[in-house]
Scaffold this active site. Structure first.
Site, short mmCIF file in Angstrom:
data_model
loop_
_atom_site.label_atom_id
_atom_site.label_comp_id
_atom_site.label_asym_id
_atom_site.label_seq_id
_atom_site.Cartn_x
_atom_site.Cartn_y
_atom_site.Cartn_z
CD GLU A 175 -2.10 -9.98 5.58
OE1 GLU A 175 -2.03 -8.89 6.20
OE2 GLU A 175 -2.64 -10.09 4.46
CD GLU A 198 -2.15 -3.46 5.06
OE1 GLU A 198 -3.32 -3.21 4.72
OE2 GLU A 198 -1.47 -4.37 4.55
CG HIS A 234 0.24 -6.91 2.60
ND1 HIS A 234 -0.57 -5.96 2.01
CD2 HIS A 234 1.10 -7.34 1.64
CE1 HIS A 234 -0.21 -5.82 0.73
NE2 HIS A 234 0.80 -6.65 0.48
CG HIS A 252 -1.74 -1.33 1.22
ND1 HIS A 252 -2.81 -1.65 0.40
CD2 HIS A 252 -1.51 -2.45 1.97
CE1 HIS A 252 -3.22 -2.90 0.68
NE2 HIS A 252 -2.44 -3.41 1.62
ZN LIG Z 1 -2.44 -5.17 2.75
#
Ligand SMILES: [Zn+2]
Length: 304
Positions: free
Chosen positions: A153, A34, A87, A18
């Site tokens: 993650e 994030e 992420h 992102h």
């Molecule tokens: Zn993400």
């Protein structure tokens, strides 16, 4: 036991998910995005990996637009040994999880091995339970990156422990756990960041002049390692790397130009192992034991 060092430095690509107009998952109550968490972790990993002589490229170095398609294209152009997409999860839950690549078959073995190392290192260094190692056929990153890769993650940005996970100490621990996993996977020993001041007596000018010097050093397995650039500066010399003869030369500072010095330092691929990289001022430094050609004796502290 001697280790076989890689001829070329390890190359790692890190995609910080992102950025810019796309903040990724958001926790408005805690003021977390994030994109920012991912970038912090990627930058910390870069610093720690470079300390171990690893070449690193990030998909972005600031808060800017960085679409998945561009990350994948940039990663494939860089041709890393391994690629990691960073992420942060959302949707309710807690804990780290990692996705490995099942295809192509040639990548799947090291991808799964790396995923398992990420999982075990996070579990160990953050003393938390993880959600384990998974795979998915629907992640563009895993499907389109040509190098072996994983997607992590970090934690759940909207989970019950989001405040704890997103604290600077925890982000640092997380990034170090990731780096330890990468180093372990490629057999590169983790080097604790323990800097000491080394004192020594430098004999120069055909043994006519002695000078007491001090320089920062890192102690690894009982040997002291110095950064040659700092080491030579401590007695007033500059380092020059000769591209043609591949020799490291020490000059009085007026005899070298900064540009030559810089280009020498950046040629990491010319050095076969950490010791020779260190000699050129890259990496952790030369072992004092191997440095007899520098004509110096260990400085002995005078006892009062
Ligand atoms: Zn993400």
């Amino acid at each position: 036991m001697s280790r076989n060092y890689r001829k070329e430095p390890l190359r790692i690509f890190i995609a910080a998910g992102h950025g810019g107009p796309d903040p990724g998952a958001v926790n408005a109550a805690l003021g977390l995005t994030e994109a920012a968490c991912n970038l912090s972790i990627a930058m910390l990993m870069q610093q720690e990996l470079r300390r171990h002589g690893v070449q690193v490229k990030l998909s972005r170095y600031q808060d800017e637009e960085d679409r998945l398609k561009e990350q994948i294209a940039e990663c494939n152009a860089y041709k890393p040994d391994f690629a990691v997409a960073i992420h942060t999860n959302a949707g309710g839950g807690t804990g780290f999880e990692v996705y490995y690549q099942m295809e192509p078959w040639a990548n799947s073995k090291i991808s799964l091995q790396m995923a398992n190392l990420f999982d075990s290192n996070v579990c160990r260094y953050l003393t938390v339970h993880t959600r384990g190692v998974k795979t998915s056929r629907n992640l563009g990153w895993l499907n389109q990156v040509t190098a072996p890769c994983i997607l992590v993650e970090n934690f759940f940005i909207d989970g019950p422990r989001a405040a704890w996970y997103s604290a600077p100490e925890q982000l640092e621990k997380l990034s170090k756990a990731y780096v330890r996993a990468i180093l372990e996977c490629y057999g590169i020993p983790y080097q604790p960041d323990t800097t000491v001041t080394l004192r020594y007596r430098m004999v120069t000018d055909e043994l006519t002049t002695a000078k007491n010097c001090a320089c920062p050093a890192v102690q690894i397995n009982g040997n002291y390692y110095v950064h040659l650039r700092q080491f030579s500066r401590s007695f007033g010399m500059a380092v020059y790397y000769d591209e043609k003869t591949k020799q490291i030369l020490l000059y009085p500072p007026e005899y070298y130009t900064e540009s030559e010095f810089q280009s020498g330092l950046l040629k990491i691929s010319d050095f076969e192992d950490p010791a020779s990289r260190a000699l050129a001022g890259i990496g952790t430094g030369i072992s004092i034991d191997e440095a007899d050609s520098w004509h110096f004796d260990e400085y002995e502290e005078e006892t009062p």
